[in-house]
Design a protein around this motif. Structure first.
Motif, mmCIF file in Angstrom:
data_model
loop_
_atom_site.group_PDB
_atom_site.id
_atom_site.type_symbol
_atom_site.label_atom_id
_atom_site.label_comp_id
_atom_site.label_asym_id
_atom_site.label_seq_id
_atom_site.Cartn_x
_atom_site.Cartn_y
_atom_site.Cartn_z
ATOM 1 N N LEU A 152 -4.617 34.089 11.307
ATOM 2 C CA LEU A 152 -4.773 34.667 9.800
ATOM 3 C C LEU A 152 -6.110 35.621 9.912
ATOM 4 O O LEU A 152 -7.030 34.792 10.467
ATOM 5 N N ALA A 153 -6.331 36.715 9.531
ATOM 6 C CA ALA A 153 -7.496 37.527 9.397
ATOM 7 C C ALA A 153 -8.586 36.432 8.577
ATOM 8 O O ALA A 153 -8.334 35.580 7.750
ATOM 9 N N GLY A 154 -9.922 36.496 9.018
ATOM 10 C CA GLY A 154 -10.880 35.879 8.450
ATOM 11 C C GLY A 154 -11.057 34.358 8.649
ATOM 12 O O GLY A 154 -11.992 33.820 8.343
ATOM 13 N N GLY A 155 -10.716 34.021 9.734
ATOM 14 C CA GLY A 155 -10.947 32.676 10.432
ATOM 15 C C GLY A 155 -12.433 32.875 11.112
ATOM 16 O O GLY A 155 -12.969 33.718 11.406
ATOM 17 N N HIS A 266 -23.105 47.190 20.692
ATOM 18 C CA HIS A 266 -22.587 47.476 19.623
ATOM 19 C C HIS A 266 -23.580 47.405 18.309
ATOM 20 O O HIS A 266 -24.593 46.563 18.567
ATOM 21 N N SER A 267 -23.381 47.975 17.178
ATOM 22 C CA SER A 267 -24.373 47.868 16.093
ATOM 23 C C SER A 267 -24.228 46.205 15.618
ATOM 24 O O SER A 267 -23.220 45.718 15.643
ATOM 25 N N GLU A 272 -21.296 41.870 12.853
ATOM 26 C CA GLU A 272 -21.246 41.051 11.478
ATOM 27 C C GLU A 272 -20.136 40.933 10.880
ATOM 28 O O GLU A 272 -19.742 40.252 10.076
ATOM 29 N N ARG A 273 -19.117 41.898 11.429
ATOM 30 C CA ARG A 273 -17.932 42.047 10.579
ATOM 31 C C ARG A 273 -17.132 40.830 10.823
ATOM 32 O O ARG A 273 -17.096 40.085 11.591
ATOM 33 N N ALA A 279 -16.785 43.723 16.398
ATOM 34 C CA ALA A 279 -16.472 44.355 17.735
ATOM 35 C C ALA A 279 -16.753 43.598 18.771
ATOM 36 O O ALA A 279 -17.667 42.772 18.662
ATOM 37 N N ALA A 280 -16.050 43.608 19.943
ATOM 38 C CA ALA A 280 -16.037 42.912 20.944
ATOM 39 C C ALA A 280 -17.103 43.178 22.027
ATOM 40 O O ALA A 280 -17.034 44.288 22.485
#
Ligand code: DOR
Ligand code: ZN
Ligand code: ZN
Length: 401
Positions: A152-155, A266-267, A272-273, A279-280
């Motif tokens: 699930l997203a947000g883990g 990466h920025s 921090e997303r 970003a990997a």
């Protein structure tokens, strides 16, 4: 010119064979100028630049454009990768002979758009067109996509290592080893990250060379995800202690040819997303030498072995040469280090415009004191000297068809 190296150790110029300078791209994140400035501050004399830029290096035009753009913008020497697609193998088979090309890079997984080459038929075609050693990002894309559905997203960020699990990398590497065997084409597997791959590849040493990353030799999960969150997310991921131990065993038993940083800026905003949108990729070209010197000081490897893996290994695997410049001998490229100097890596030392390092606060014993390129001191005691007069690195393609 006399260079005083009293109490210092002179090493051959150290090479970072895995750097994403991202130029042309977003200058707030990385540039030729900032990335190579970081390289010489960190004791690197030559780096090899990855082709997955906004306009990937998939053709002769793009290669020539990149060489033009680099001119006057690089502090160290830079070799260039070509990017494979499913349709450019014939062009790359010829283009790989260009003297500034270090290798063709193929993304078997973890790439978007035309750079993803995920099927065996396309990889086999690439292996049959051309002759030089080909570099691979080895992760199985089908497995990656299937695994992704399980989360699930947000883990928490540590789930990244479960998504890109051992089998994603191991399956990719088994497929590549089989294709190398079938075609006889030598290959180089970048950022090998699992104990399973290192053990399996022992039977393929005649065809397959390997790279380990400093990140995988310094950090392990879940700890690094607890302390660094999104700033630890990269592909293939930082794994648990078992793989870290296997990586060090491989450094000592000879299963490894090169050590790189996979400098992939990466920025901060992109790092921090929330997972899995993070970003990997981690920065690293500037911190590679200090961190490896610290591993030497802590007895994990000898200084001789470090030099094998950071100078001799990359030169041999990629065929680095002085083609067209000096008929006999080598450029006077040296990394001069102070093996006893103690210093802590700090964020504000980082020259890349993105301005962060996963090694912030890391205490090192051993530090680069000077970077000497073609006999010129380019960096001394944290000062970058002269002008950006790095050159496109030269590679020998002698004996290749
Ligand atoms: O973590 C990664 N970042 N792995 C890759 O293979 C690509 C790289 C990037 O370009 O950001
Ligand atoms: Zn990669
Ligand atoms: Zn990379």
């Amino acid at each position: 010119q006399v260079i005083d190296c009293t109490n210092l150790t002179v090493l051959p110029g150290l090479i970072d064979p895995h750097v994403h300078l991202r130029d042309p791209g977003d200058p707030r994140v990385e540039t030729f100028l900032g990335g190579t400035r970081g390289a010489v501050l960190g004791g690197i004399t030559t780096l090899f630049d990855m082709p997955n830029t906004a306009e990937p290096v998939t053709s002769r035009d793009r290669l020539e454009r990149k060489i033009e753009l680099m001119s006057g913008q690089i502090w160290c020497d830079v070799g260039l990768y070509l990017a494979a697609t499913k349709t450019n193998s014939v062009e790359l088979g010829t283009l790989e002979q260009q003297e500034n090309v270090c290798a063709i890079k193929v993304f078997l997984g973890s790439a978007k758009g035309e750079l993803l080459v995920d099927d065996d038929a396309s990889v086999e075609t690439i292996m049959r067109d051309g002759a030089r050693r080909i570099c691979f990002h080895s992760e199985d894309e089908t497995r990656l996509q299937e695994r992704k559905k399980l989360f699930l997203a947000g883990g928490p960020h540590r789930l990244h290592a479960d998504w890109h699990d051992v089998e994603c990398a191991f399956l990719g590497t088994r497929r590549l080893a089989a294709l190398a065997r079938r075609t006889g084409r030598p290959i180089h597997i970048l950022h090998v990250s699992t104990a399973e791959e290192l053990s399996y590849l022992q039977d393929f040493r005649d065809l397959v060379t390997t790279e380990l990353l400093v990140n995988h030799l310094t950090h392990f999960g879940p700890d690094i995800y607890d302390t660094h969150g999104g700033f630890a997310v990269m592909n293939p991921p930082i794994r648990d202690r078992r793989h870290y131990d296997a990586a060090w065993a491989a450094v000592r038993d000879g299963m490894v040819d090169c050590i790189g940083s996979d400098h992939a800026p990466h920025s901060r905003e992109a790092k921090e997303r929330p997972w899995p949108e993070t970003a990997a990729g981690l920065t690293g070209v500037q911190t590679l030498v200090p961190v490896m010197l610290n591993h030497v000081s802590e007895g994990r490897l000898s200084l001789e072995r470090m030099v094998q893996l950071m100078a001799e290994g990359p030169a041999r695997v990629y065929g680095l040469a002085n083609k067209g410049r000096i008929a006999i001998g080598y450029d006077a490229d040296f990394t001069v280090v102070d093996p006893d100097r103690r210093r802590t890596i700090e964020q504000d030392w980082i020259a890349s415009p993105c301005g962060w390092t996963p090694f912030d606060g890391y205490e090192c014993t051993g530090w680069p004191a000077m970077t000497v390129i073609r006999g010129q001191i380019v960096m001394r005691e944290d000062e970058v000297l002269g002008s950006p007069s790095g050159r496109p690195a030269g590679f020998s393609t002698a004996g290749l068809s």
